[in-house]
Design an enzyme around this catalytic site. Structure first.
Site, mmCIF file in Angstrom:
data_model
loop_
_atom_site.group_PDB
_atom_site.id
_atom_site.type_symbol
_atom_site.label_atom_id
_atom_site.label_comp_id
_atom_site.label_asym_id
_atom_site.label_seq_id
_atom_site.Cartn_x
_atom_site.Cartn_y
_atom_site.Cartn_z
ATOM 1 N N SER A 117 0.856 -1.193 0.000
ATOM 2 C CA SER A 117 0.000 0.000 0.000
ATOM 3 C C SER A 117 0.885 1.233 0.000
ATOM 4 O O SER A 117 2.036 1.191 0.475
ATOM 5 C CB SER A 117 -0.887 0.008 1.253
ATOM 6 N N TYR A 137 -0.531 -0.737 10.715
ATOM 7 C CA TYR A 137 -0.880 -1.107 9.345
ATOM 8 C C TYR A 137 0.188 -0.607 8.375
ATOM 9 O O TYR A 137 0.658 -1.352 7.498
ATOM 10 C CB TYR A 137 -2.243 -0.522 8.977
#
Length: 254
Positions: free
Chosen positions: A138, A148
């Site tokens: 990401s 994350y």
């Protein structure tokens, strides 16, 4: 016929990976938690493309689930030549507000599972002289504001390490770094607010992300960002001092 195994294949980017791979003539192994949903996807995909679709229900946050998928990846019969580590989720809470069970599940799905599955798949690929691992990271990898983001940074570093070790074997490793993608991921109560916080032009279509990722695999490219805008943003973020990007933010996912 080449076989691809896709994790998180019941929806979103995983389902799109399955469709594009099947349309290109690959048989696919579909991995996700829901047997019913996998069966639906497999039935429609097979009838529409003519490619074979095998389902493998497994929860990759558990050792049992990871080992079930690892066993398929080490099978000599109908060997897998492309592993797509796509499964993942977000919890919409900072590290200080999350529970340990939530954090452990995030680590297992984003770090433990991709490492375990790659470790299972790669020896056979190298022995056969061809294959690829594709890890879905990401643009959050450029930030330092959540666990994350840390997991997604690890995915890039892990992919680059694999690519170096695989040089000359005929096997490649690729990481794709999408930004915000129009999937059902952001339908959850914890993350639905993001649909209203970011303007329409920054959201990417799953088709675009997957097409770019698979093209990078074919080229043997190690890292790809499927958007000029996000690629430029990544360059800027890498140049910005980390103290600027390390804010208290909720965890999020593409």
């Amino acid at each position: 016929m080449a076989i691809a195994l896709v994790t998180g294949a019941s929806a979103g980017l995983g389902e799109e990976f399955a469709w594009q791979l099947a349309t290109a003539g690959h048989d696919v192994v579909l991995v996700a938690r829901s047997r019913d949903r996998l069966s639906e996807v497999a039935e429609v995909l097979t009838s529409a493309t003519g490619s074979g679709a095998e389902i493998l229900p497994a929860d990759l946050t558990t050792e049992e689930g990871r080992e079930a998928v690892a066993a398929r990846l080490t099978a000599d019969e109908r060997p897998v030549s492309l592993l797509v580590n796509n499964a993942g989720f977000g919890i919409g809470a900072s590290f200080l507000d999350s529970t340990w069970d939530q954090e452990r599940a995030l680590l297992d799905i984003h770090v433990t599972a991709p490492m375990r599955l790659a470790h299972a798949a790669l020896p056979g690929m190298v022995a056969r002289g061809h294959g690829a691992v594709l890890n879905v990271s990401s643009v959050a990898a450029h930030l330092g504001n959540s666990t994350y983001a840390a997991h997604k940074r690890w995915a890039v570093d892990f992919t680059q390490a694999l690519a170096g070790q695989l040089a000359g074997t005929g096997v490649t490793a690729t990481a794709v770094l999408p930004g915000l993608v129009r999937t059902r991921f952001h339908d959850s109560d914890a993350l639905s607010h993001m649909r209203h916080e970011f303007p329409e032009p920054v959201w990417l279509d799953p088709e675009r992300v997957v097409t770019s990722a698979l093209a990078a695999v074919r080229r043997g490219q190690t890292v790809v960002t499927p958007s000029v805008g996000y690629a430029l943003a990544g360059s800027v973020l890498r140049a910005v001092p980390q103290r600027v990007t390390r804010g208290r933010r909720s965890q999020q996912r593409d």
